[in-house]
Write an enzyme that holds these catalytic residues in place. Structure first.
Site, PDB file in Angstrom:
ATOM      1  N   TYR A 305      12.680  36.054 -44.871  1.00 19.51           N
ATOM      2  CA  TYR A 305      12.914  35.076 -43.806  1.00 19.51           C
ATOM      3  C   TYR A 305      13.911  33.993 -44.210  1.00 19.51           C
ATOM      4  CZ  TYR A 305       8.496  36.807 -41.803  1.00 19.51           C
ATOM      5  OH  TYR A 305       7.500  37.571 -41.279  1.00 19.51           O
ATOM      6  N   THR A 341      13.510  44.359 -40.383  1.00 17.00           N
ATOM      7  CA  THR A 341      13.314  42.930 -40.603  1.00 17.00           C
ATOM      8  C   THR A 341      11.869  42.641 -40.983  1.00 17.00           C
ATOM      9  OG1 THR A 341      12.595  42.275 -38.371  1.00 17.00           O
ATOM     10  CG2 THR A 341      14.975  42.523 -38.747  1.00 17.00           C
ATOM     11  N   ASP A 342      11.661  41.494 -41.582  1.00 11.74           N
ATOM     12  CA  ASP A 342      10.302  41.006 -41.762  1.00 11.74           C
ATOM     13  C   ASP A 342       9.741  40.660 -40.390  1.00 11.74           C
ATOM     14  OD1 ASP A 342       7.971  40.174 -43.073  1.00 11.74           O
ATOM     15  OD2 ASP A 342       9.117  39.338 -44.733  1.00 11.74           O
ATOM     16  N   TRP A 343       8.457  40.381 -40.354  1.00 13.46           N
ATOM     17  CA  TRP A 343       7.729  40.327 -39.090  1.00 13.46           C
ATOM     18  C   TRP A 343       8.072  39.084 -38.268  1.00 13.46           C
ATOM     19  CZ3 TRP A 343       7.354  44.828 -40.388  1.00 13.46           C
ATOM     20  CH2 TRP A 343       6.360  45.718 -40.017  1.00 13.46           C
TER      21      TRP A 343
END
Length: 620
Positions: A305, A341-343
């Site tokens: 992030y 992507t990350d969440w």
């Protein structure tokens, strides 16, 4: 011709599904599984064709909505008694049927603890069958998971082992410095994952722990880049196999370009932790594990992030950062696989505000899939409005479909539920994990060789304990007393120090000071003064505890081990073999004076990387 055929299938055949086409196999005089029957109608179902041919055929049959659905990777919950999840509208959780049939999603992270392997396998089969029965193209489910095999639990980054065999965290595997063991662990994880239908691992986590306050250290291989590179290579090979194919688990290496150097150790899941800082100009050190992962065949990557501070790259979050994803990862390092992507990168903003521009930024950066999201309609609208070309979606969808084809999911998406019950938690695997828990123990101090308590008349001794239940000792016919003053020995299982944070998700992240408070230090000191005390500290990150090292009779570090493993070490039934995977700083002042991106730079650490004492145990 094929494109016309596909549209006519939808328009003319209507409710005829892939499941019904499969049933036509005997009528058409083909194999029992119906694959040739389907091939006669849908070439992408023909296993005799090349993967590229099958992708080409399928991609031109897909609607814009089909494509958008592939680019989202969300959570999948099991409904009551293994049924499809009806959803939870009050929390915004869509039903499984809606996500599969309307949103056309086929990539999911399986949520929750697995206690019944047979039921989980049956549930996965039920979902795969539902896809065949109700969707025009029958694109199979790819089911992923966060780490599940460690003794400890952090629902923010993994799950309890449940029915799976229990091993130490990856820090514990790194403490053993044994690449063969790491590969064996990954092979066991592969067998247990595949048995229940899990085909993607949202790991390994290969961030380097150069900032000891960071809350995500527990899932890493530690502070040393070369050790991490060696361990992760064995890890990926164990999960994927020498050749990637139907027997493989695809891996997601994270968090590119290395999430370790967080400013002040704060985590970028949260608003106060957005900066990833490089005061030592040491980005290259953090890339070493990712280069190793690419060299060994890593299939997928996940950016973090945070945003880079002090580099040549724009200070933009990595999932939105074209210089990082396309420039560094793809062009410079040569990674050709999937970037997920990350969440939750886009749905924390309003749909009519920043959602759509942010979604376009993620695509422009070079990412292929949105993690933790269920918003394919955003991509559909971006394409229809001309903001994003459909050809850009095709680039990512090709990568995602290729993974499904190579994993063999189009040819057989189902698992053997009865076999799952025999494979998951197999005694052989359980025993290997238990042995690794014990071996990974790291003996930091052992004053007067107090350990092991092997040559003592142990049955006559009394124990004061903290951090685990008295039944563990009582099962060994050992006596537990309520105060240290009554005890011959104290056994303390402690967590490494941290400062509690508020909230639900945030409270699960151990952040802040690495030192115990003055009050806690005083409380512990009274125990150390009352009787010889053996401390077992769960180190999900380094601890600044010189007072424990000085006053406790023995100090052990564990990286995901249960009370029985601890007692076996204390009583000489097993021996510690671990070596520290990071430095242990002397004080918070030393930590605060160090540079977040530079390894091994806290002044005068209490214990250095690689420290670990040994003792022999009687084989009898």
């Amino acid at each position: 011709m094929a494109a016309i055929h596909h549209r006519s299938l939808r328009a003319v055949l209507g409710l005829i599904t892939l499941s019904s086409l499969l049933a036509m196999g005997s009528t058409l005089g083909v194999s029992a599984d119906g694959s040739n029957a389907l091939a006669s109608v849908l070439p992408y179902r023909d296993a005799s064709l090349s993967v590229d041919e099958r992708i080409d055929d399928l991609l031109q049959r897909m609607t814009l909505e089909d494509k958008a659905g592939q680019m989202f990777h969300s959570q999948l919950n099991m409904g009551p008694n293994g049924t499809l999840d009806p959803g939870l509208p009050s929390t915004g959780r869509n039903s499984t049927e809606y996500m599969l049939g309307t949103q056309m999603l086929t990539h999911f992270n399986l949520v929750g603890e697995i206690l019944d392997a047979r039921q989980t396998a049956q549930f996965v089969n039920r979902v795969q069958q539902h896809i065949l029965d109700t969707t025009p193209l029958g694109i199979p489910l790819t089911l992923s998971t966060d780490p599940r095999h460690a003794f400890t639990e952090n629902i923010g980054t993994g799950f309890r082992a449940g029915r799976f065999s229990q091993w130490p965290e990856t820090l514990g595997l790194a403490a053993l410095r044994d690449a063969k063991l790491v590969r064996r662990f990954a092979e066991v994880a592969r067998a247990e994952y595949r048995a229940v239908g899990i085909r993607a691992a949202l790991h390994p986590q290969v961030d380097l722990t150069t900032e000891p306050r960071w809350a995500r250290i527990g899932g890493t291989f530690g502070e040393d880049a070369e050790l991490t590179a060696e361990m992760l290579s064995a890890y990926i090979l164990g999960l994927q196999g020498e050749t990637f194919g139907p027997d493989s688990i695809t891996t997601v290496t994270k968090h590119f370009p290395g999430g370790g150097p967080m400013e002040n150790g704060e985590d970028s899941h949260f608003a106060y932790g957005k900066n990833q800082t490089y005061p030592g100009k040491n980005l290259e050190y953090h890339l070493i594990p990712f280069k190793a992962a690419i060299a060994v065949g890593a299939r997928q990557m996940m950016p973090y992030y945070s945003r880079p501070i002090g580099t040549k790259y724009d200070p933009v979050g990595f999932g939105f950062n074209k210089g990082i994803v396309t420039g560094l990862l793809r062009e410079e390092l040569g990674f050709e696989g999937i970037v997920v992507t990350d969440w939750g990168l886009i749905t924390d903003a309003q749909i009519l505000g920043q959602d759509m521009p942010r979604a376009a930024m993620v695509l422009e950066a070079g990412c292929d899939q949105f993690g933790g999201e269920t918003r394919p309609e955003l991509l559909v609208q971006l394409v229809k409005e001309g903001t994003v070309a459909e050809a850009r979606l095709d680039v990512s969808v090709r990568r995602l479909l290729r993974e499904k084809f190579l994993l063999g999911l189009f040819d057989n998406p189902f698992v053997d539920a009865e076999a799952a019950d025999q494979i998951v938690g197999r005694q052989e695997y359980v025993d290997e994990g238990a042995a690794a828990q014990r071996r990974a123990y790291t003996l930091l101090t052992n004053q007067n060789d107090i350990l092991p308590l092997q040559n003592t008349d142990i049955a006559s001794k009394k124990f004061y304990i903290e951090g685990f239940n008295a039944t563990y000792l009582e099962r060994r016919n050992l006596t537990v007393v309520p105060t240290p003053q009554e005890a011959d020995y104290a056994l303390l299982r402690l967590s490494a120090p941290f400062e509690p944070r508020p909230g639900g998700f945030e409270s699960r992240y151990h952040a802040g000071s690495l030192a115990y408070s003055a009050t806690e230090q005083e409380r512990q000191a009274a125990i150390y003064a009352a009787c010889p005390t053996i401390v077992d500290m769960a180190m999900d990150r380094p601890a600044a505890v010189p007072e424990v090292a000085e006053r406790a009779a023995a100090l052990l570090a564990n990286f995901g081990s249960g009370p029985d493993a601890f007692l076996d070490i204390v009583l000489g039934l097993a021996a510690p073999e671990g070596k520290l995977p990071f430095d242990m700083p002397r004080s918070m002042e030393a930590v605060e004076a160090s540079k977040e991106d530079v390894p091994f730079d806290t002044v005068d650490p209490v214990f250095r990387f690689g420290h670990g004492l040994r003792y022999k145990v009687d084989e009898a």
